[in-house]
Design an enzyme around this catalytic site. Structure first.
Site, PDB file in Angstrom:
ATOM      1  N   THR A  10      -2.355 -24.359 -25.521  1.00 54.21           N
ATOM      2  CA  THR A  10      -3.483 -24.677 -24.644  1.00 54.21           C
ATOM      3  C   THR A  10      -3.127 -25.708 -23.586  1.00 54.21           C
ATOM      4  O   THR A  10      -3.445 -25.531 -22.399  1.00 54.21           O
ATOM      5  CB  THR A  10      -4.668 -25.207 -25.473  1.00 54.21           C
ATOM      6  OG1 THR A  10      -4.955 -24.266 -26.523  1.00 54.21           O
ATOM      7  CG2 THR A  10      -5.910 -25.373 -24.607  1.00 54.21           C
ATOM      8  N   ASP A  96       7.596 -26.221 -32.770  1.00 55.32           N
ATOM      9  CA  ASP A  96       6.710 -27.334 -33.126  1.00 55.32           C
ATOM     10  C   ASP A  96       6.844 -27.679 -34.605  1.00 55.32           C
ATOM     11  O   ASP A  96       6.842 -28.858 -34.982  1.00 55.32           O
ATOM     12  CB  ASP A  96       5.261 -27.005 -32.769  1.00 55.32           C
ATOM     13  CG  ASP A  96       4.793 -25.655 -33.293  1.00 55.32           C
ATOM     14  OD1 ASP A  96       5.635 -24.814 -33.678  1.00 55.32           O
ATOM     15  OD2 ASP A  96       3.566 -25.429 -33.307  1.00 55.32           O
TER      16      ASP A  96
END
Length: 242
Positions: A10, A96
């Protein structure tokens, strides 16, 4: 000084570290990448190197923007990491998650650690007290659950994240808030209980965009650290350039 670039699903995050000290952090949408970088470089002209973690769509041109000025390390499954990776499909392991596990090794090297990253998706990653990464789980995040109810049904509205008034919703909106938020909380508490029953001396880290919203509502004892991913990336940059 190190520049940390975290390109999520995002938003993009920039963080500047001087050794292990966070000097600044900013978050923005991907089209602002070049403008935000130029402003940051003016403010911190002594930045010499950067690490880029991208699960989003960072273009080659955007990457070249920082490569013109800095020594850039791109995080991938091929990078040297401080743990034994026992994931059966290491090439598909998200960058991540690699950074989060690396942070757990750096900060809790002799502990069993469960890292919960509550972002677009909720990821669960488990590292043993022998610094072996075993894997974990992936489920839809809070916002994704709200969007799924709206997108995949004919009549349910898209709501903004909100604390449910009661576990028993007496309206459609209250029922959605209860189902999404209570569902996430019960999922997290249930998985934490499982790991506690099977692994002694467990440290639980909660991070990600929804960490602060969720942390006070969980029954289990956890450490909430919204910068855990950034700390892992900063550690990996030093780990691979020394």
């Amino acid at each position: 000084m190190n520049l940390i670039v975290d390109v999520g699903n995002t938003y993009v995050k920039f963080a500047v570290y001087k050794r292990n000290n966070l000097e600044c952090k900013t978050s923005f949408e991907l089209p602002e990448f070049k403008k935000q970088y130029k402003n940051l470089k003016k403010k911190y002209p002594t930045i010499k190197r950067a690490i880029v973690s991208s699960v989003g769509r960072l273009s080659k041109k955007q990457l070249e923007t920082i490569e013109e000025d800095l020594e850039v390390l791109e995080l991938s499954h091929e990078l040297k990491v401080p743990f034994k990776n026992s994931y059966k499909t290491p090439k598909t392991l998200g960058v991540d998650r690699i950074a989060l596990v690396s942070a757990s090794v750096d900060q809790f090297p002799d502990r069993n650690v469960l890292i919960i990253d509550a972002g677009t998706c909720i990821t669960y990653d488990f590292k043993t007290n022998k610094n072996e990464y075993l894997g974990g789980a992936i489920s839809p995040g809070v916002t994704l659950r709200y969007k799924a109810l709206n997108n995949l049904t004919a009549n349910l509205p898209l709501l903004v994240t909100s604390q449910p008034k009661s576990i028993i919703g007496d309206s459609t909106e209250d029922s959605i808030h209860s189902g999404v938020i209570i569902g996430v909380l019960k999922e997290i508490d249930g998985l934490v209980e499982y790991y506690k029953e099977n692994h002694q001396d467990l440290t639980v880290i909660l991070t990600g965009g929804d960490a602060n919203f969720l942390s006070n509502q969980l029954k289990n004892s956890i450490f909430a650290n919204s910068n855990f991913l950034l700390e892992g990336l900063n550690f990996l940059l030093d780990y691979n350039t020394k």
